[in-house]
Design a protein around this motif. Structure first.
Motif, PDB file in Angstrom:
ATOM      1  N   MET A   1     -22.142 -21.468 -25.632  1.00 24.71           N
ATOM      2  CA  MET A   1     -22.038 -19.854 -25.646  1.00 24.71           C
ATOM      3  C   MET A   1     -22.312 -19.361 -27.408  1.00 24.71           C
ATOM      4  O   MET A   1     -22.939 -18.829 -26.964  1.00 24.71           O
ATOM      5  CB  MET A   1     -21.416 -19.037 -24.855  1.00 24.71           C
ATOM      6  CG  MET A   1     -21.835 -16.950 -24.634  1.00 24.71           C
ATOM      7  SD  MET A   1     -23.192 -17.668 -24.047  1.00 24.71           S
ATOM      8  CE  MET A   1     -23.929 -16.283 -23.510  1.00 24.71           C
ATOM      9  N   THR A   2     -20.987 -19.822 -27.889  1.00 26.42           N
ATOM     10  CA  THR A   2     -21.669 -19.471 -28.722  1.00 26.42           C
ATOM     11  C   THR A   2     -22.417 -19.856 -29.519  1.00 26.42           C
ATOM     12  O   THR A   2     -23.160 -19.385 -31.152  1.00 26.42           O
ATOM     13  CB  THR A   2     -19.509 -19.528 -29.608  1.00 26.42           C
ATOM     14  OG1 THR A   2     -19.010 -18.756 -28.522  1.00 26.42           O
ATOM     15  CG2 THR A   2     -19.571 -19.685 -31.204  1.00 26.42           C
ATOM     16  N   GLN A   3     -22.667 -21.498 -29.441  1.00 30.94           N
ATOM     17  CA  GLN A   3     -23.839 -21.807 -30.195  1.00 30.94           C
ATOM     18  C   GLN A   3     -25.031 -21.205 -30.097  1.00 30.94           C
ATOM     19  O   GLN A   3     -25.686 -21.098 -31.023  1.00 30.94           O
ATOM     20  CB  GLN A   3     -23.234 -23.131 -29.760  1.00 30.94           C
ATOM     21  CG  GLN A   3     -25.088 -24.356 -30.306  1.00 30.94           C
ATOM     22  CD  GLN A   3     -24.865 -25.633 -30.035  1.00 30.94           C
ATOM     23  OE1 GLN A   3     -24.935 -26.195 -28.653  1.00 30.94           O
ATOM     24  NE2 GLN A   3     -24.676 -26.624 -30.918  1.00 30.94           N
ATOM     25  N   LEU A   4     -25.382 -21.002 -29.209  1.00 35.58           N
ATOM     26  CA  LEU A   4     -26.643 -19.954 -28.149  1.00 35.58           C
ATOM     27  C   LEU A   4     -26.189 -18.202 -29.320  1.00 35.58           C
ATOM     28  O   LEU A   4     -27.252 -18.067 -30.035  1.00 35.58           O
ATOM     29  CB  LEU A   4     -26.557 -19.730 -27.017  1.00 35.58           C
ATOM     30  CG  LEU A   4     -27.281 -18.975 -26.633  1.00 35.58           C
ATOM     31  CD1 LEU A   4     -28.765 -19.334 -26.595  1.00 35.58           C
ATOM     32  CD2 LEU A   4     -28.010 -18.935 -24.962  1.00 35.58           C
ATOM     33  N   THR A   5     -25.801 -17.727 -29.185  1.00 31.91           N
ATOM     34  CA  THR A   5     -25.334 -16.433 -29.802  1.00 31.91           C
ATOM     35  C   THR A   5     -25.441 -16.693 -31.680  1.00 31.91           C
ATOM     36  O   THR A   5     -26.192 -16.227 -31.914  1.00 31.91           O
ATOM     37  CB  THR A   5     -23.817 -15.788 -29.880  1.00 31.91           C
ATOM     38  OG1 THR A   5     -23.788 -15.772 -28.000  1.00 31.91           O
ATOM     39  CG2 THR A   5     -23.957 -14.365 -29.868  1.00 31.91           C
ATOM     40  N   LEU A  10     -28.729 -15.578 -36.010  1.00 32.72           N
ATOM     41  CA  LEU A  10     -29.491 -16.399 -37.301  1.00 32.72           C
ATOM     42  C   LEU A  10     -31.165 -16.134 -37.087  1.00 32.72           C
ATOM     43  O   LEU A  10     -31.818 -15.617 -37.949  1.00 32.72           O
ATOM     44  CB  LEU A  10     -29.099 -17.675 -37.556  1.00 32.72           C
ATOM     45  CG  LEU A  10     -27.418 -18.032 -38.060  1.00 32.72           C
ATOM     46  CD1 LEU A  10     -27.440 -20.234 -38.118  1.00 32.72           C
ATOM     47  CD2 LEU A  10     -27.406 -17.505 -39.375  1.00 32.72           C
ATOM     48  N   GLY A  11     -31.729 -16.795 -35.717  1.00 29.34           N
ATOM     49  CA  GLY A  11     -32.946 -16.209 -35.832  1.00 29.34           C
ATOM     50  C   GLY A  11     -33.542 -14.687 -36.031  1.00 29.34           C
ATOM     51  O   GLY A  11     -34.495 -13.691 -36.770  1.00 29.34           O
ATOM     52  N   LEU A 247     -40.992 -16.249 -34.232  1.00 28.96           N
ATOM     53  CA  LEU A 247     -40.841 -16.914 -35.440  1.00 28.96           C
ATOM     54  C   LEU A 247     -39.475 -17.539 -35.659  1.00 28.96           C
ATOM     55  O   LEU A 247     -39.094 -18.366 -36.503  1.00 28.96           O
ATOM     56  CB  LEU A 247     -42.124 -16.592 -36.338  1.00 28.96           C
ATOM     57  CG  LEU A 247     -41.463 -18.258 -37.311  1.00 28.96           C
ATOM     58  CD1 LEU A 247     -41.684 -19.767 -37.084  1.00 28.96           C
ATOM     59  CD2 LEU A 247     -42.378 -17.460 -38.999  1.00 28.96           C
ATOM     60  N   GLY A 248     -38.534 -16.599 -36.555  1.00 30.78           N
ATOM     61  CA  GLY A 248     -37.641 -16.706 -36.500  1.00 30.78           C
ATOM     62  C   GLY A 248     -36.759 -17.107 -35.405  1.00 30.78           C
ATOM     63  O   GLY A 248     -35.833 -17.747 -35.746  1.00 30.78           O
ATOM     64  N   LEU A 249     -36.644 -17.079 -34.035  1.00 30.55           N
ATOM     65  CA  LEU A 249     -35.983 -17.993 -32.940  1.00 30.55           C
ATOM     66  C   LEU A 249     -36.849 -18.713 -32.677  1.00 30.55           C
ATOM     67  O   LEU A 249     -35.193 -19.662 -32.254  1.00 30.55           O
ATOM     68  CB  LEU A 249     -36.040 -16.831 -31.795  1.00 30.55           C
ATOM     69  CG  LEU A 249     -35.582 -15.303 -31.890  1.00 30.55           C
ATOM     70  CD1 LEU A 249     -35.598 -14.641 -30.766  1.00 30.55           C
ATOM     71  CD2 LEU A 249     -33.779 -15.060 -31.850  1.00 30.55           C
ATOM     72  N   THR A 256     -30.881 -25.534 -33.591  1.00 27.70           N
ATOM     73  CA  THR A 256     -30.032 -25.738 -32.546  1.00 27.70           C
ATOM     74  C   THR A 256     -29.880 -27.283 -31.468  1.00 27.70           C
ATOM     75  O   THR A 256     -29.338 -28.101 -31.461  1.00 27.70           O
ATOM     76  CB  THR A 256     -29.642 -24.526 -32.024  1.00 27.70           C
ATOM     77  OG1 THR A 256     -29.498 -23.822 -33.698  1.00 27.70           O
ATOM     78  CG2 THR A 256     -28.034 -24.595 -31.531  1.00 27.70           C
ATOM     79  N   TYR A 257     -31.220 -27.033 -30.967  1.00 25.48           N
ATOM     80  CA  TYR A 257     -30.978 -27.659 -29.809  1.00 25.48           C
ATOM     81  C   TYR A 257     -32.389 -29.348 -29.709  1.00 25.48           C
ATOM     82  O   TYR A 257     -32.559 -29.893 -28.971  1.00 25.48           O
ATOM     83  CB  TYR A 257     -31.466 -27.046 -28.103  1.00 25.48           C
ATOM     84  CG  TYR A 257     -30.429 -25.630 -28.242  1.00 25.48           C
ATOM     85  CD1 TYR A 257     -29.256 -25.816 -27.576  1.00 25.48           C
ATOM     86  CD2 TYR A 257     -30.561 -24.435 -28.650  1.00 25.48           C
ATOM     87  CE1 TYR A 257     -28.223 -25.548 -27.494  1.00 25.48           C
ATOM     88  CE2 TYR A 257     -29.517 -23.936 -28.313  1.00 25.48           C
ATOM     89  CZ  TYR A 257     -28.342 -23.612 -27.890  1.00 25.48           C
ATOM     90  OH  TYR A 257     -27.663 -23.191 -27.600  1.00 25.48           O
ATOM     91  N   GLY A 258     -33.030 -29.221 -31.006  1.00 25.07           N
ATOM     92  CA  GLY A 258     -33.994 -29.830 -31.011  1.00 25.07           C
ATOM     93  C   GLY A 258     -33.827 -30.478 -32.135  1.00 25.07           C
ATOM     94  O   GLY A 258     -32.674 -31.461 -32.999  1.00 25.07           O
ATOM     95  N   SER A 259     -34.848 -31.074 -33.384  1.00 26.42           N
ATOM     96  CA  SER A 259     -34.278 -30.780 -34.498  1.00 26.42           C
ATOM     97  C   SER A 259     -35.568 -29.892 -35.556  1.00 26.42           C
ATOM     98  O   SER A 259     -36.092 -29.179 -34.822  1.00 26.42           O
ATOM     99  CB  SER A 259     -35.757 -31.930 -34.875  1.00 26.42           C
ATOM    100  OG  SER A 259     -35.860 -32.107 -36.138  1.00 26.42           O
TER     101      SER A 259
END
Length: 292
Positions: A1-5, A10-11, A247-249, A256-259
């Protein structure tokens, strides 16, 4: 959850900066129906000027926007008066070709004067972050976001709460009606172009800190900004903010979850999906094509 937040935060920070960069482009189109292909070159030009000021004087690159913003306002006014006004009533393709040529001139001048090498300003806080709970807020991104939001707030206030802003919006919505009440199309267009160029004064200074750049990188920036404007709706400032946020997100979540290499592709896939259902963009107005 912290990683997603963390990725979402940042986005949003990056999206705010993108919104500022796209605001001038969509403002110029909304008032003048001109797509300023040189907008990306304006950003890179100011990034180069900011980098030089930082290297020679040590001035904070974002603070340098206090100098670069009025500089670009004056530059935009001169460019409109001497160049853009000559194709004001010509077909849109002429303005695209003209501004593309102007971007080529800026790129050539920067190649000769600064060299074809990547540059980036790195102030003392460049690698520092604030910690809020388990979330890291990079100082460079946060300061850039705050500067971008401040300029967007001022731009919104000018456009919605001042006579100048009402004149610009009147010329956008009903040029003939605006002329009847004394709003000159030529003067309003020059002012709108100058304001649009002035946003690159802050945007370019922020760019110099957040991204490496070199003269030809304006191609990448104009493609991103045009994507934002098309997604949000041509001529719509709220649309530019929405498109920039997407775009930012897209960039941060994909990284974060891909490349990171796929982030831009994901953004353009989102544009394609949205335009299939809303060809005029998220906030663009649907126009009648059958009207004479």
């Amino acid at each position: 959850m912290t990683q997603l937040t963390q990725a979402i935060v940042l986005g949003l920070l990056i999206g705010g900066v993108y919104a500022l960069m796209a605001s001038g482009l969509t403002l110029i189109f909304g008032v003048m129906n001109i797509i300023n292909i040189a907008h990306g070159a304006f950003l890179v030009l100011i990034a180069m000027v900011t980098w030089w000021m930082w290297r020679e004087t040590g001035i904070d690159p974002i603070v340098a926007s206090v100098v670069t913003t009025p500089l670009m306002f004056a530059f935009g006014w001169v460019v409109y008066t001497l160049v853009i006004s000559r194709v004001r009533n010509a077909p849109p393709s002429m303005s695209v070709l003209l501004t593309f040529g102007f971007a080529m001139v800026i790129e050539g001048v920067l190649n000769v004067t600064a060299g074809n090498k990547f540059k980036s300003a790195a102030p003392s806080y460049f690698e520092e972050s604030f910690r809020v709970g388990g979330i890291s807020l990079p100082k460079a991104q946060l300061f850039g976001f705050l500067a971008a939001m401040a300029v967007l707030a001022v731009l919104y206030f000018v456009l919605t709460r001042t006579w100048t802003g009402r004149a610009i919006r009147a010329a956008t919505q009903n040029p003939s009606g605006a002329a009847l009440v004394g709003v000159g199309a030529s003067g309003t267009a020059a002012l709108a172009f100058a304001i649009g160029a002035a946003t690159t004064g802050v945007g370019g200074s922020i760019l110099s800190v957040l991204y490496p750049f070199f003269p030809a990188s304006h191609y990448d920036w104009i493609s991103r900004l045009l994507g934002i404007v098309v997604l949000g709706g041509m001529g719509s400032l709220p649309g530019a903010l929405a498109g920039a946020t997407i775009l930012g997100l897209a960039e941060t979540l994909t990284a974060t979850y891909g490349s990171l290499a796929w982030s831009t592709l994901v953004f353009y896939l989102v544009i394609m999906a949205v335009l299939l259902f809303r060809p005029h963009g998220l906030f663009g107005a649907r126009l009648r094509e059958d009207a004479p």
